[in-house]
Design an enzyme around this catalytic site. Structure first.
Site, PDB file in Angstrom:
ATOM      1  N   GLU A 173       3.935  -9.098 -32.608  1.00  0.00           N
ATOM      2  CA  GLU A 173       4.829  -8.031 -33.082  1.00  0.00           C
ATOM      3  C   GLU A 173       6.093  -8.574 -33.752  1.00  0.00           C
ATOM      4  O   GLU A 173       7.208  -8.131 -33.457  1.00  0.00           O
ATOM      5  CB  GLU A 173       5.196  -7.104 -31.922  1.00  0.00           C
ATOM      6  CG  GLU A 173       4.012  -6.307 -31.406  1.00  0.00           C
ATOM      7  CD  GLU A 173       4.382  -5.249 -30.380  1.00  0.00           C
ATOM      8  OE1 GLU A 173       5.582  -5.145 -30.021  1.00  0.00           O
ATOM      9  OE2 GLU A 173       3.479  -4.531 -29.922  1.00  0.00           O
ATOM     10  N   GLU A 292      -3.634  -4.372 -28.773  1.00  0.00           N
ATOM     11  CA  GLU A 292      -2.877  -3.571 -27.798  1.00  0.00           C
ATOM     12  C   GLU A 292      -3.132  -2.107 -28.111  1.00  0.00           C
ATOM     13  O   GLU A 292      -2.833  -1.656 -29.223  1.00  0.00           O
ATOM     14  CB  GLU A 292      -1.369  -3.844 -27.848  1.00  0.00           C
ATOM     15  CG  GLU A 292      -0.939  -5.166 -27.252  1.00  0.00           C
ATOM     16  CD  GLU A 292       0.583  -5.295 -27.160  1.00  0.00           C
ATOM     17  OE1 GLU A 292       1.260  -4.259 -26.914  1.00  0.00           O
ATOM     18  OE2 GLU A 292       1.083  -6.415 -27.337  1.00  0.00           O
TER      19      GLU A 292
END
Length: 503
Positions: A173, A292
């Site tokens: 991320e 995720e």
């Protein structure tokens, strides 16, 4: 009664079901590791501190791959802290979750746990506070046979044979301002490409995942992927996606349609990857790693900057309802529907932290409601995903536009002849009559019809009633003249397993 019609044909296939679609995620966050998979002294723990009740639930869940150790945690992680004699490992501040990390559980402990649970490890490298050299050092430690500093260090730590980790993530991320080492797409793309090339020199057989956007609502979504892939396209095997879903206020209609948002997110990333391929005149079809995904009541989370420094604190231990299980099951349907491009998916996380498994000190672990659609799909979605066009009424949502009231995916296992139909009824009041034309198959019979949903959508499993919610046996189904007819209760997720009638 609401009706829906579909036709299945084994000739119309999307792609084989990759077992890596049924992955999960273990991060050094909250009680996922400490008090989750690892709890020395617990009545169910083995001599190494691994909770065997969690091991059994993980195996029964059908988990294929586990991403570790993060997540946001990895962007400040020094992997060397988690190897060697436990008593000599340093305690560190984890900036991602404002926690005190003891490092009692580290790389070799995790890889031992993967062997207990029969899962494949997926390892991110820290590209937040570290870089190329540290990534190569970790890879050498993990995968090189011996005769070098880091491979011999591993052997001195009791791991004589290389771990052979195949899946590696190039950071986590990195588009997120919350991330330690947050950077721009241009800077990250260059670093990821350089790291990928160096890591492949250490071990040419690895598979690499570049960081995509943290979610589809990021202001740089689309442009981030395009820029990163401009740098990394030739050097990576996957681009990542992350997404969490929740009900906002009283907008149940949009929540029940969450899979439409996941569909759109996947389609957008595929379009961007193919655009970059076209620019580069490449025939490569880049695969996606949805590493995720889950339901998360994120709006209730105070944020990591508001947390006190604690060791293994209780963080986002959401309790899931029957309605959550239905929506969760529909997200699995979206992943299957995109099996031609989504090759890896990781449910985040595995234990306690928004997990399908919950564990408490001195008590047995138990399964949340969302555990069941995952376990059933992992067990029965085999062979090829079929291309299904469902004719059904639609309804309007604030978030996703119009969404089908009945959603259907199906798989066909040519080896056994089994057809698995997974169907969702989003209508809040009416049951749905589902009719599927099976004329392209031999005679099939319903071996099993299981569903979650129905009357009490707010019901949950708990430590006191761990088996209150389990899949119920469906009724009102039949196969006549090579046609399946099934009744789907309101707000329900259904799995119908068909086998050759001779069985």
């Amino acid at each position: 009664m609401l009706t829906a019609h579909a036709t299945l044909d084994p000739a119309f296939r999307i792609a084989p079901v990759d077992r890596r679609l049924f992955g999960s995620f273990v991060e050094h966050m909250g009680r996922c590791v400490y008090g989750g998979i690892y709890e020395p002294g617990h009545g169910e723990a083995d001599a190494d501190g691994n909770r065997l009740d969690v091991v059994k639930l993980t195996r029964d869940l059908g988990i294929s791959v586990v991403r570790y150790p993060g997540g946001n945690f990895v962007s400040g992680y020094r992997w060397e802290d988690g190897v060697g004699p436990v008593g000599e490992r340093p305690r560190r501040l984890d900036l991602a979750w404002r926690s005190v990390e003891t490092n009692r559980f580290g790389l070799n402990e995790f890889l031992h746990w993967t062997r207990l649970t029969n899962v494949e490890p997926m390892m991110p490298v820290n590209l937040g506070t570290r870089g190329i050299q540290e990534a190569c050092d970790l890879l050498e430690y993990a995968n090189h046979p011996g005769g070098t500093y880091y491979s011999d260090l591993r052997r001195s730590h009791g791991a004589e044979q290389p771990h052979g980790i195949r899946l590696w993530c190039l950071g986590n991320e990195m588009d997120g301002p919350w991330q330690v080492g947050h950077t721009t797409a241009e800077q990250y793309g260059r670093l990821a490409a350089q790291t990928a090339k160096a890591m492949r020199q250490v071990d040419p057989g690895i598979e690499l995942v570049a960081c995509g956007s943290s979610n589809a609502d990021m202001p740089t979504f689309g442009q981030w992927e395009a820029t990163v892939l401009d740098h990394t396209f030739e050097h990576v095997d996957y681009i990542s996606l992350h997404a969490y879903y929740e009900q906002h206020g009283e907008d149940r209609a949009s929540f029940l349609g969450a899979a439409a948002g996941m569909d759109r997110f996947i389609d957008g990333v595929v379009a961007t990857a193919d655009h970059v391929a076209a620019k580069k005149k490449s025939r490569k079809k880049l695969k996606l790693s949805f590493d995720e995904w889950n339901l998360w009541q994120e709006s209730r989370f105070a944020g990591h900057t508001n947390l006190d420094w604690e060791q293994a604190p209780r963080l986002i231990e959401d309790t899931y309802t029957v309605q959550d299980a239905v929506v969760f099951g529909s997200l699995l349907m979206s992943l299957l529907r995109h099996a031609d491009r989504v090759a890896i998916a990781c449910l985040a996380q595995l234990v306690n932290v928004i997990g399908p498994i919950r564990a408490e000190p001195d008590r047995p672990a138990w399964a949340q409601t969302i555990y069941h659609p995952f376990a059933l799909t992992a067990r029965h979605a085999r062979g090829d995903v079929l291309r299904v066009q469902t004719a059904t009424d639609r309804y309007d949502t604030a978030e996703h536009g119009d969404v089908p009231l009945v959603d259907v995916v199906a798989t066909h296992d040519a080896e056994t002849g089994q057809v698995t139909v997974i169907a969702m009824n989003r209508h809040t009041e009416e049951p749905a009559r589902l009719e599927i034309d099976l004329r392209a198959f031999g005679d099939l019979a319903v071996a099993e019809h299981l569903h979650l949903g129905g009357a009490d959508l707010d019901a949950v499993n708990s430590i006191e009633t761990p088996e209150r919610i389990t899949p119920a046996r469906g009724s009102g189904h039949s196969t006549e003249g090579r046609r399946l007819t099934a009744s789907l209760p309101p707000v329900s997720w259904n799995l119908i397993r068909l086998v050759p009638a001779a069985e």
